[in-house]
Motif scaffolding. Structure first.
Motif, PDB file in Angstrom:
ATOM      1  N   ARG A  44       0.833  -1.209   0.000  1.00 36.18           N
ATOM      2  CA  ARG A  44       0.000   0.000   0.000  1.00 36.18           C
ATOM      3  C   ARG A  44       0.867   1.258   0.000  1.00 36.18           C
ATOM      4  O   ARG A  44       0.571   2.225  -0.709  1.00 36.18           O
ATOM      5  N   LEU A  45       1.931   1.263   0.788  1.00 35.71           N
ATOM      6  CA  LEU A  45       2.828   2.414   0.816  1.00 35.71           C
ATOM      7  C   LEU A  45       3.508   2.624  -0.527  1.00 35.71           C
ATOM      8  O   LEU A  45       3.700   3.757  -0.962  1.00 35.71           O
ATOM      9  N   ARG A  46       3.882   1.534  -1.182  1.00 36.53           N
ATOM     10  CA  ARG A  46       4.498   1.661  -2.508  1.00 36.53           C
ATOM     11  C   ARG A  46       3.513   2.255  -3.515  1.00 36.53           C
ATOM     12  O   ARG A  46       3.882   3.100  -4.327  1.00 36.53           O
ATOM     13  N   LYS A  47       2.257   1.822  -3.452  1.00 38.27           N
ATOM     14  CA  LYS A  47       1.237   2.379  -4.351  1.00 38.27           C
ATOM     15  C   LYS A  47       1.011   3.860  -4.053  1.00 38.27           C
ATOM     16  O   LYS A  47       0.880   4.673  -4.969  1.00 38.27           O
ATOM     17  N   THR A  48       0.976   4.198  -2.782  1.00 34.92           N
ATOM     18  CA  THR A  48       0.790   5.598  -2.402  1.00 34.92           C
ATOM     19  C   THR A  48       1.963   6.441  -2.873  1.00 34.92           C
ATOM     20  O   THR A  48       1.781   7.550  -3.389  1.00 34.92           O
ATOM     21  N   PHE A  49       3.177   5.912  -2.699  1.00 38.71           N
ATOM     22  CA  PHE A  49       4.355   6.645  -3.150  1.00 38.71           C
ATOM     23  C   PHE A  49       4.319   6.841  -4.661  1.00 38.71           C
ATOM     24  O   PHE A  49       4.615   7.936  -5.162  1.00 38.71           O
ATOM     25  N   ALA A  50       3.936   5.811  -5.402  1.00 38.57           N
ATOM     26  CA  ALA A  50       3.839   5.930  -6.860  1.00 38.57           C
ATOM     27  C   ALA A  50       2.784   6.969  -7.249  1.00 38.57           C
ATOM     28  O   ALA A  50       2.988   7.754  -8.174  1.00 38.57           O
ATOM     29  N   THR A  51       1.686   7.006  -6.518  1.00 34.94           N
ATOM     30  CA  THR A  51       0.648   8.001  -6.776  1.00 34.94           C
ATOM     31  C   THR A  51       1.171   9.408  -6.516  1.00 34.94           C
ATOM     32  O   THR A  51       0.912  10.335  -7.293  1.00 34.94           O
ATOM     33  N   LEU A  52       1.917   9.573  -5.416  1.00 38.19           N
ATOM     34  CA  LEU A  52       2.490  10.886  -5.105  1.00 38.19           C
ATOM     35  C   LEU A  52       3.475  11.328  -6.186  1.00 38.19           C
ATOM     36  O   LEU A  52       3.469  12.493  -6.590  1.00 38.19           O
ATOM     37  N   VAL A  53       4.296  10.416  -6.658  1.00 45.47           N
ATOM     38  CA  VAL A  53       5.243  10.752  -7.730  1.00 45.47           C
ATOM     39  C   VAL A  53       4.482  11.150  -8.989  1.00 45.47           C
ATOM     40  O   VAL A  53       4.845  12.119  -9.664  1.00 45.47           O
ATOM     41  N   LEU A  54       3.414  10.438  -9.291  1.00 46.36           N
ATOM     42  CA  LEU A  54       2.600  10.764 -10.466  1.00 46.36           C
ATOM     43  C   LEU A  54       1.957  12.151 -10.322  1.00 46.36           C
ATOM     44  O   LEU A  54       1.931  12.936 -11.276  1.00 46.36           O
ATOM     45  N   LEU A  55       1.459  12.465  -9.124  1.00 50.73           N
ATOM     46  CA  LEU A  55       0.854  13.783  -8.907  1.00 50.73           C
ATOM     47  C   LEU A  55       1.886  14.897  -9.036  1.00 50.73           C
ATOM     48  O   LEU A  55       1.590  15.966  -9.587  1.00 50.73           O
ATOM     49  N   VAL A  56       3.096  14.667  -8.542  1.00 45.68           N
ATOM     50  CA  VAL A  56       4.161  15.671  -8.688  1.00 45.68           C
ATOM     51  C   VAL A  56       4.511  15.856 -10.162  1.00 45.68           C
ATOM     52  O   VAL A  56       4.664  16.989 -10.635  1.00 45.68           O
ATOM     53  N   ALA A  57       4.614  14.756 -10.899  1.00 41.27           N
ATOM     54  CA  ALA A  57       4.918  14.843 -12.331  1.00 41.27           C
ATOM     55  C   ALA A  57       3.812  15.589 -13.074  1.00 41.27           C
ATOM     56  O   ALA A  57       4.089  16.412 -13.964  1.00 41.27           O
ATOM     57  N   CYS A  58       2.557  15.333 -12.711  1.00 42.78           N
ATOM     58  CA  CYS A  58       1.438  16.051 -13.344  1.00 42.78           C
ATOM     59  C   CYS A  58       1.533  17.548 -13.067  1.00 42.78           C
ATOM     60  O   CYS A  58       1.292  18.366 -13.961  1.00 42.78           O
ATOM     61  N   GLY A  59       1.887  17.908 -11.851  1.00 45.87           N
ATOM     62  CA  GLY A  59       2.043  19.318 -11.511  1.00 45.87           C
ATOM     63  C   GLY A  59       3.168  19.970 -12.293  1.00 45.87           C
ATOM     64  O   GLY A  59       3.047  21.107 -12.751  1.00 45.87           O
ATOM     65  N   MET A  60       4.270  19.245 -12.454  1.00 50.07           N
ATOM     66  CA  MET A  60       5.393  19.786 -13.221  1.00 50.07           C
ATOM     67  C   MET A  60       5.023  19.974 -14.681  1.00 50.07           C
ATOM     68  O   MET A  60       5.352  21.003 -15.292  1.00 50.07           O
ATOM     69  N   ILE A  61       4.326  19.008 -15.253  1.00 48.77           N
ATOM     70  CA  ILE A  61       3.894  19.109 -16.651  1.00 48.77           C
ATOM     71  C   ILE A  61       2.902  20.253 -16.804  1.00 48.77           C
ATOM     72  O   ILE A  61       2.978  21.036 -17.760  1.00 48.77           O
ATOM     73  N   LEU A  62       1.993  20.364 -15.855  1.00 48.64           N
ATOM     74  CA  LEU A  62       1.003  21.435 -15.879  1.00 48.64           C
ATOM     75  C   LEU A  62       1.672  22.798 -15.880  1.00 48.64           C
ATOM     76  O   LEU A  62       1.320  23.673 -16.675  1.00 48.64           O
ATOM     77  N   MET A  63       2.658  22.987 -15.030  1.00 48.15           N
ATOM     78  CA  MET A  63       3.354  24.280 -14.969  1.00 48.15           C
ATOM     79  C   MET A  63       4.195  24.518 -16.220  1.00 48.15           C
ATOM     80  O   MET A  63       4.339  25.654 -16.661  1.00 48.15           O
ATOM     81  N   THR A  64       4.751  23.464 -16.790  1.00 45.90           N
ATOM     82  CA  THR A  64       5.549  23.615 -18.004  1.00 45.90           C
ATOM     83  C   THR A  64       4.679  24.057 -19.179  1.00 45.90           C
ATOM     84  O   THR A  64       5.071  24.920 -19.958  1.00 45.90           O
TER      85      THR A  64
END
Length: 92
Positions: free
Chosen positions: A8-28
């Motif tokens: 569960r923690l690994r899935k949560t961490f992967a979700t957090l990484v995905l959300l950060v990547a989405c934010g970076m793409i959004l700002m770019t």
């Protein structure tokens, strides 16, 4: 830590990484537009929820503590959105 919790923690961490990547793409792509800022605030509240409930282990905490920890970033995001809306309205 049990195998189930680790997964569960690994899935949560992967979700957090995905959300950060989405934010970076959004700002770019859309920079400092009002819509991008609002979307980043929503992503930030979602990330706060994931961190508070999963990584801090507060999913089983008393309801008042969970409410306080989740309400705080939501209130801050709403205040930031109100400031953003006022700025957009006054500049038009």
């Amino acid at each position: 830590m049990t195998h189930h919790n680790e997964r569960r923690l690994r899935k949560t961490f992967a979700t957090l990484v995905l959300l950060v990547a989405c934010g970076m793409i959004l700002m770019t792509l859309w920079g400092g537009t009002a819509a991008a800022t609002a979307a980043l605030l929503v992503l930030a509240v979602i990330k706060c929820r994931l961190v508070a409930l999963d990584f801090m282990g507060l999913a089983q905490a008393p309801a008042g503590l969970r409410f306080g920890l989740l309400a705080w970033p939501a209130i801050l995001a709403l205040l930031a959105l109100a400031k953003l809306a006022m700025g957009v309205t006054l500049s038009a």
